[in-house]
Structures are given as structure tokens and as C-alpha cells.
Design a protein around this motif. Structure first.
Motif, PDB file in Angstrom:
ATOM      1  N   ASP A 276      32.223  42.598  34.836  1.00 51.66           N
ATOM      2  CA  ASP A 276      31.015  43.261  34.369  1.00 51.66           C
ATOM      3  C   ASP A 276      29.969  43.303  35.476  1.00 51.66           C
ATOM      4  O   ASP A 276      30.093  42.602  36.487  1.00 51.66           O
ATOM      5  CB  ASP A 276      30.437  42.526  33.154  1.00 51.66           C
ATOM      6  CG  ASP A 276      29.829  43.478  32.138  1.00 51.66           C
ATOM      7  OD1 ASP A 276      29.415  44.586  32.535  1.00 51.66           O
ATOM      8  OD2 ASP A 276      29.774  43.113  30.950  1.00 51.66           O
ATOM      9  N   SER A 277      28.945  44.127  35.285  1.00 53.81           N
ATOM     10  CA  SER A 277      27.777  44.182  36.157  1.00 53.81           C
ATOM     11  C   SER A 277      26.865  45.279  35.635  1.00 53.81           C
ATOM     12  O   SER A 277      27.233  46.029  34.715  1.00 53.81           O
ATOM     13  CB  SER A 277      28.156  44.475  37.615  1.00 53.81           C
ATOM     14  OG  SER A 277      28.390  45.860  37.797  1.00 53.81           O
ATOM     15  N   ASP A 278      25.692  45.417  36.231  1.00 47.31           N
ATOM     16  CA  ASP A 278      24.792  46.487  35.813  1.00 47.31           C
ATOM     17  C   ASP A 278      25.226  47.842  36.377  1.00 47.31           C
ATOM     18  O   ASP A 278      24.586  48.863  36.116  1.00 47.31           O
ATOM     19  CB  ASP A 278      23.351  46.173  36.220  1.00 47.31           C
ATOM     20  CG  ASP A 278      23.199  45.888  37.708  1.00 47.31           C
ATOM     21  OD1 ASP A 278      24.186  46.060  38.454  1.00 47.31           O
ATOM     22  OD2 ASP A 278      22.101  45.485  38.125  1.00 47.31           O
ATOM     23  N   GLU A 279      26.325  47.869  37.144  1.00 44.54           N
ATOM     24  CA  GLU A 279      26.870  49.131  37.663  1.00 44.54           C
ATOM     25  C   GLU A 279      27.999  49.673  36.795  1.00 44.54           C
ATOM     26  O   GLU A 279      28.605  50.691  37.118  1.00 44.54           O
ATOM     27  CB  GLU A 279      27.385  48.935  39.100  1.00 44.54           C
ATOM     28  CG  GLU A 279      26.306  48.572  40.106  1.00 44.54           C
ATOM     29  CD  GLU A 279      26.843  48.475  41.525  1.00 44.54           C
ATOM     30  OE1 GLU A 279      27.839  49.163  41.841  1.00 44.54           O
ATOM     31  OE2 GLU A 279      26.270  47.712  42.315  1.00 44.54           O
ATOM     32  N   LYS A 280      28.262  49.012  35.705  1.00 41.06           N
ATOM     33  CA  LYS A 280      29.391  49.388  34.841  1.00 41.06           C
ATOM     34  C   LYS A 280      29.269  50.826  34.330  1.00 41.06           C
ATOM     35  O   LYS A 280      30.260  51.575  34.323  1.00 41.06           O
ATOM     36  CB  LYS A 280      29.471  48.417  33.664  1.00 41.06           C
ATOM     37  CG  LYS A 280      30.664  48.625  32.749  1.00 41.06           C
ATOM     38  CD  LYS A 280      30.699  47.534  31.695  1.00 41.06           C
ATOM     39  CE  LYS A 280      31.882  47.677  30.765  1.00 41.06           C
ATOM     40  NZ  LYS A 280      31.932  46.574  29.773  1.00 41.06           N
TER      41      LYS A 280
END
Length: 371
Positions: A231-235
Motif C-alpha cells: 500500500d501507499s498514497d500512490e495506490k
């Protein structure tokens, strides 16, 4: 002499942060081998929201000033004078500069593991800011360190150009092979699954080229799937890329998984992929290989040449869609020769057993890093 691992975080292995995972494994095994180990975490809170461990953990609140250290932390350090060596984890961290000055002032030794922070690709990010910061802060911190511990060859090579010294030393971290985890009873043989596990950092992990490479491969192999575990905020950006390439439902997102859930997914993967542009030593590749999974990796992972030497997968020299697609095709064709593909998995396990043995590595830490 105590070993105090100092990190930003809580050494929680159930997080996507690779540094925390490595520190957890390192401290756990050092303690098991009779070393006195403590992990000190600089964090935004002191909540115990991490699994039980066999080593002591002490948390200190992070200062609003990125260079600031609390009185509590200063006093704790002074209590360890002549009793411990400190081990910093990470690079370009302002508080480490302040801590290095404080430790040096009181003649307390410390070593630094940058965890890929000084690789050539990492240095290009915010390049001019890092040059300025290096001149005023990072260089002075490294001068005070007893050793600079590199996990991969590319980091060792670039550290030599960044900091001319004989302090830099290359020692990987260890890993225990999971021989019992090779078999997968529920594998769907109608699909060929490539899998990535890690932080969804599009540029650093080469996920943009991975998506394009998979698209090229999928055009001729519609039974292929790509699993993204992490996961990440770039998903959402990554999902948009997949939609634009008409790969929705062919690329599956599972989010962050840990423990048994992650192991179950890993067992179902046919080939593990990690086309990173920059790494120290990726724990996910080591873990996948220990499960007997052939690995498709970039040279920048620092395990590619070893994987080729052991015939445990494929290494690509350039992170590009065509090289990834070609390597996918080669591994897929090899999988049709079931015995050869099975042997490649066994080679991966052999590679981990021979090169990431905790017995040897902890001895090397003790004699070469902490001496």
C-alpha cells in the motif's frame, strides 16, 4: 557491550517500512545468539502497537524540531556511556546529526546503516538539497561514525564516491529459509501469477515499468495475472495507470498483508517480481526466495547477480518495459518444463541458506562492525 539500534519508528515488522522490518529481524536474531540488544525508537507516540519481541524496546517522543532531541533521550544516552554502541538506521535524518554530535562529545561510539539512502538513484531525488545538506550535516555525521554499514554492493560503491574513507563495510542481513513453505496445495493452475510485495512507490520500485512490461506479456498470455501486495498514497495513481492500459481485474491489489495472510498469497505466486530502481537490500526478495520462488529482479536490488549465479530467477540490467516483458516470457516458458522450474525454486532456497545465514552474519557484525 550492549547494542542499541536507533530508528525512527518502533521496529514493527507488520509495517511496509523496510527499515523497521530489517531492524526487527536483526535485533531478534542478535538477541537469540546471546547479544544484549535494545531498540530505541524515536516516534510520535509511545503506544505499544507492535507484536511481542524477544528484545527490549524503548520509545522516545519525536521533537517538533527535526534536529531536536529530548532531555529524556540525552539522559538515557549518558546512562549508556562505556556500556553500549549505538547503531543508527537510515540516512538524511536531521536528528541523527544532532545525536552524532552528542555521542561524539561524550565519546560514545556509533555505526550507521543507510539502508539504500546513498545509492545513486536515491541521491538524485532532491539532488541539490541533498548536496547542501550533505555539506553541512550528513558528512559531519559520517565522519563521527565508527563504521558505515552497507547492505548492498551498489550502496558500497556509491558511498565510496560520496565519502572517501575505509569506514564503509559490506555485510548483508540474514534470513531463515522456510523449507516447509514451498508447496501450495490450492494453487490455481489455470493462471500464471507474477507477484510484487512491498511499498507501492511507483518510481523507486519500478512499478511504472512493471505495469507496462506486464501489459506486453499479457497480450500473448491472457492467463497471466499480476498481484500487488502492499500500500501507499500512490495506490490510486497506480490503479489509474492500470485502467488506462485495460488491465483492470488482471492486476489485483490486496493491500498490506502480514503473517499467515501474506504467506498464503506468497505461496500462490509463481514468480516474484521486484524491478526496483534503488535499493539497499530488499527484504521482500529475500523472503520470496526463501519460499522457493523464482525471482525477476533489477540489478539495483543488489541480489540480481547472486540470483543469476544460482540460477534462481532472472536479472534485468535496465528497468524498462521490454526487458521486464522478455524476462517474464523466459520464466513462463521455463515453467512449462516443470522439473527445471522446480529446480529454480530449490536454487533460490539454497541461495538464501548459503548467503544469508544468521550464524555467519551476526559473527561478522560483532567482529567487523561493532569491534
Amino acid at each position: 557491550m550492549e547494542i542499541i539500534h536507533l530508528i525512527l519508528g518502533k521496529a514493527n515488522p507488520e509495517r511496509m517500512n523496510g527499515v523497521n522490518k530489517v531492524v526487527f529481524g536483526m535485533a531478534s536474531h542478535q538477541e537469540s545468539f546471546g547479544e544484549k540488544v535494545i531498540v530505541w525508537g524515536i516516534t510520535k507516540d509511545k503506544e505499544k502497537n507492535y507484536p511481542d519481541r524477544n528484545f527490549e524496546t524503548r520509545l522516545f517522543l519525536k521533537s517538533k524540531n527535526p534536529f531536536g532531541i529530548s532531555t529524556e533521550l540525552k539522559n538515557a544516552i549518558l546512562e549508556k556511556k562505556d556500556k553500549a554502541i549505538f547503531h543508527f538506521h537510515g540516512g538524511w535524518i536531521p536528528v541523527y546529526y544532532t545525536l552524532s554530535k552528542f555521542l561524539n562529545k561524550h565519546s560514545i561510539p556509533f555505526v550507521v546503516t543507510p539502508h539504500g539512502a546513498y545509492n545513486a538513484i536515491a541521491m538524485k531525488k532532491s539532488q541539490w538539497l541533498k548536496k547542501i545538506y550533505y555539506s553541512f550535516f550528513e558528512k559531519n555525521m559520517l565522519r563521527k561514525a565508527s563504521k558505515i554499514h552497507c547492505l548492498g554492493q551498489s550502496e558500497l560503491d556509491n558511498t565510496a564516491t560520496l565519502f572517501e574513507s575505509d569506514k564503509a563495510i559490506l555485510i548483508p542481513y540474514g534470513y531463515e529459509s522456510n523449507l516447509k513453505n514451498i508447496a501450495c496445495e490450492s494453487k490455481d493452475e489455470s493462471q500464471f501469477i507474477f507477484g510484487f510485495i512491498g511499498r507501492l512507490d511507483i518510481y523507486t520500485k519500478g512499478l511504472d515499468k512493471l505495469i507496462d512490461g506486464f501489459q506486453n506479456f499479457f497480450d500473448t498470455h491472457p492467463n497471466a495475472r499480476l498481484w500487488m501486495i502492499g500500500d501507499s498514497d500512490e495506490k490510486e495513481v497506480l490503479k489509474k495507470m492500470i485502467e488506462e492500459r485495460n488491465l483492470t481485474n488482471k492486476v489485483v491489489f490486496f493491500g498490506s498483508k502480514f503473517g499467515k495472510q501474506k504467506e498464503t498469497l506468497l505461496k500462490n505466486i509463481d514468480v516474484f517480481v521486484h524491478p526496483s530502481r534503488n535499493e539497499g537490500l530488499p527484504a521482500s526478495v529475500i523472503e520470496a526466495a526463501s519460499f522457493g520462488k523464482p525471482c525477476l529482479v533489477s540489478k539495483a536490488t543488489n541480489v540480481g547477480e547472486m540470483i543469476q549465479e544460482y540460477n534462481a530467477g532472472k536479472m534485468i540490467d535496465e528497468v524498462a518495459s521490454n526487458t521486464i516483458a522478455t524476462a517474464m516470457e523466459e520464466l513462463y516458458m521455463l515453467s512449462l518444463q516443470k522439473e527445471d522450474f522446480k529446480n529454480m525454486g530449490h536454487n533460490a532456497i539454497k541461495m538464501i541458506k548459503e548467503n544469508f545465514n544468521w550464524n555467519k552474519i551476526i559473527h561478522d557484525y560483532k567482529t567487523q562492525l561493532y569491534q
